[in-house]
Design a protein around this motif. Sequence first.
Motif, mmCIF file in Angstrom:
data_model
loop_
_atom_site.group_PDB
_atom_site.id
_atom_site.type_symbol
_atom_site.label_atom_id
_atom_site.label_comp_id
_atom_site.label_asym_id
_atom_site.label_seq_id
_atom_site.Cartn_x
_atom_site.Cartn_y
_atom_site.Cartn_z
ATOM 1 N N SER A 9 0.827 -1.217 0.000
ATOM 2 C CA SER A 9 0.000 0.000 0.000
ATOM 3 C C SER A 9 0.856 1.261 0.000
ATOM 4 O O SER A 9 1.942 1.302 0.585
ATOM 5 N N LEU A 10 0.310 2.299 -0.613
ATOM 6 C CA LEU A 10 0.986 3.603 -0.571
ATOM 7 C C LEU A 10 1.100 4.113 0.859
ATOM 8 O O LEU A 10 1.943 4.962 1.147
ATOM 9 N N GLU A 58 -13.430 5.275 -6.929
ATOM 10 C CA GLU A 58 -13.263 3.824 -6.723
ATOM 11 C C GLU A 58 -14.527 3.110 -7.239
ATOM 12 O O GLU A 58 -15.628 3.421 -6.793
ATOM 13 N N SER A 82 -12.350 5.199 -13.244
ATOM 14 C CA SER A 82 -11.545 6.200 -13.925
ATOM 15 C C SER A 82 -11.103 5.579 -15.263
ATOM 16 O O SER A 82 -10.880 4.370 -15.311
ATOM 17 N N ASP A 98 -3.668 5.464 -8.438
ATOM 18 C CA ASP A 98 -3.376 4.075 -8.056
ATOM 19 C C ASP A 98 -4.606 3.199 -8.313
ATOM 20 O O ASP A 98 -5.060 2.480 -7.430
HETATM 21 C C1 LIG Z 1 -3.752 -1.205 -5.775
HETATM 22 S S1 LIG Z 1 -5.328 -0.839 -5.212
HETATM 23 C C2 LIG Z 1 -5.174 0.744 -4.459
HETATM 24 C C3 LIG Z 1 -4.411 0.721 -3.173
HETATM 25 C C4 LIG Z 1 -4.459 1.985 -2.375
HETATM 26 N N1 LIG Z 1 -4.240 3.154 -3.188
HETATM 27 C C5 LIG Z 1 -3.389 1.916 -1.315
HETATM 28 O O1 LIG Z 1 -2.254 2.305 -1.594
HETATM 29 O O2 LIG Z 1 -3.688 1.419 -0.211
HETATM 30 C C6 LIG Z 1 -6.188 -0.459 -6.687
HETATM 31 C C7 LIG Z 1 -7.614 -0.017 -6.470
HETATM 32 O O3 LIG Z 1 -8.060 0.589 -7.679
HETATM 33 C C8 LIG Z 1 -9.397 0.233 -7.909
HETATM 34 N N2 LIG Z 1 -9.656 0.375 -9.344
HETATM 35 C C9 LIG Z 1 -9.587 -0.549 -10.316
HETATM 36 N N3 LIG Z 1 -9.907 -0.003 -11.506
HETATM 37 C C10 LIG Z 1 -10.163 1.298 -11.272
HETATM 38 C C11 LIG Z 1 -10.544 2.371 -12.098
HETATM 39 N N4 LIG Z 1 -10.736 2.223 -13.415
HETATM 40 N N5 LIG Z 1 -10.747 3.571 -11.518
HETATM 41 C C12 LIG Z 1 -10.558 3.743 -10.178
HETATM 42 N N6 LIG Z 1 -10.181 2.762 -9.356
HETATM 43 C C13 LIG Z 1 -9.981 1.549 -9.893
HETATM 44 C C14 LIG Z 1 -9.481 -1.198 -7.410
HETATM 45 O O4 LIG Z 1 -10.829 -1.545 -7.120
HETATM 46 C C15 LIG Z 1 -8.597 -1.146 -6.174
HETATM 47 O O5 LIG Z 1 -9.348 -0.808 -5.047
#
Ligand SMILES: C[S@@+](CC[C@H](N)C(=O)[O-])C[C@H]1O[C@@H](n2cnc3c(N)ncnc32)[C@H](O)[C@@H]1O
Length: 305
Positions: A9-10, A58, A82, A98
């Motif tokens: 996680s970030l 999200e 997104s 992310d």
């Molecule tokens: C790697 S995780 C994010 C982790 C979080 N930023 C952290 O560091 O704790 C990726 C997230 O992006 C979401 N996601 C997937 N496709 C997406 C999209 N097109 N737009 C926005 N969020 C998306 C997923 O559901 C997931 O919750």
Amino acid sequence: MSAPLLLHSLSELRTILLCLLAAADARSVVEIGSESGAFTRELVAFASNRGGGVTTVEPRPAPAILELARTEPTLRLVEGRSPEALARVTAADAWIVDGDHNFWTVVHELDAALDLGEAAERPPLLVLHDVAWPCGRRDFYYDPEGLPSDAVHAHTFAQGVVPGEPGVVATGGIRGEGRFAVALREGGEQNGVLTAIEAVLARRPGLELAVIPVVFGVGVIWPADAPWADAVRDLLAPYAGLDLLDRLEQNRLRLYAHVLELQDALRRVDGARNRALGALQDRVDALEADNGALRLELARLKATA
Ligand SMILES: C[S@@+](CC[C@H](N)C(=O)[O-])C[C@H]1O[C@@H](n2cnc3c(N)ncnc32)[C@H](O)[C@@H]1O
């Protein structure tokens, strides 16, 4: 809560990232991809203390995010994918990108963030996760069907990736286990998050990039002429320039790939052992049945003797 086997996680980089946001004098933050909300929570506390707020985008908000959005007035949840959902987002001082880690999505996200910043005359600080291995030069897709077909490389939901292998591996490796797909090949055109960043920077002059090469790589982009550019550059210099961090990251990724390999081997051994035990149990049951039949026969013979 037990510590995760693999830091991802970030929020692991909270100290550096929140200092960066403060250096860029950020109050409003857009986060794309909140997952469990580990970093969203940090961002909300940061922005609220500065009189600002956070918008998180999200498509599948976790219960913790729904609850946070319900109770925290400075958090706005935009439920959707997104880049389409960014039509419902306004300019922000900083963006944390992310979400879906692929070329097409990241190019559109960067353009949207920078266009909104230009229109508001407030060019933002941009922080992007997963700019190093494995997503730096290889697309990952949460929902490949939801992207334009010509933006999606051949991919697999089943197979995984290991460091040093540009294809995919039949067993082991980092894989989504149905949650996300990985492109079958690493590298080449329009493939991966870092490739997307380079494409955007090539046609938008005046932006600088630095990469902190840990926890899958964090890229930071900022306008070179922003009043806070020197502060951001100075903060990043010790991390972006330290080759030790790069080696530590390579090392942990190789170790993790090895752990996955061992876990898979253990599962195969368990499966084989369970099958052997099952076969032995079947044999014991059959012998016991034979035994019972013989006892009955013996009793019948004794009774008639
Ligand atoms: C790697 S995780 C994010 C982790 C979080 N930023 C952290 O560091 O704790 C990726 C997230 O992006 C979401 N996601 C997937 N496709 C997406 C999209 N097109 N737009 C926005 N969020 C998306 C997923 O559901 C997931 O919750």
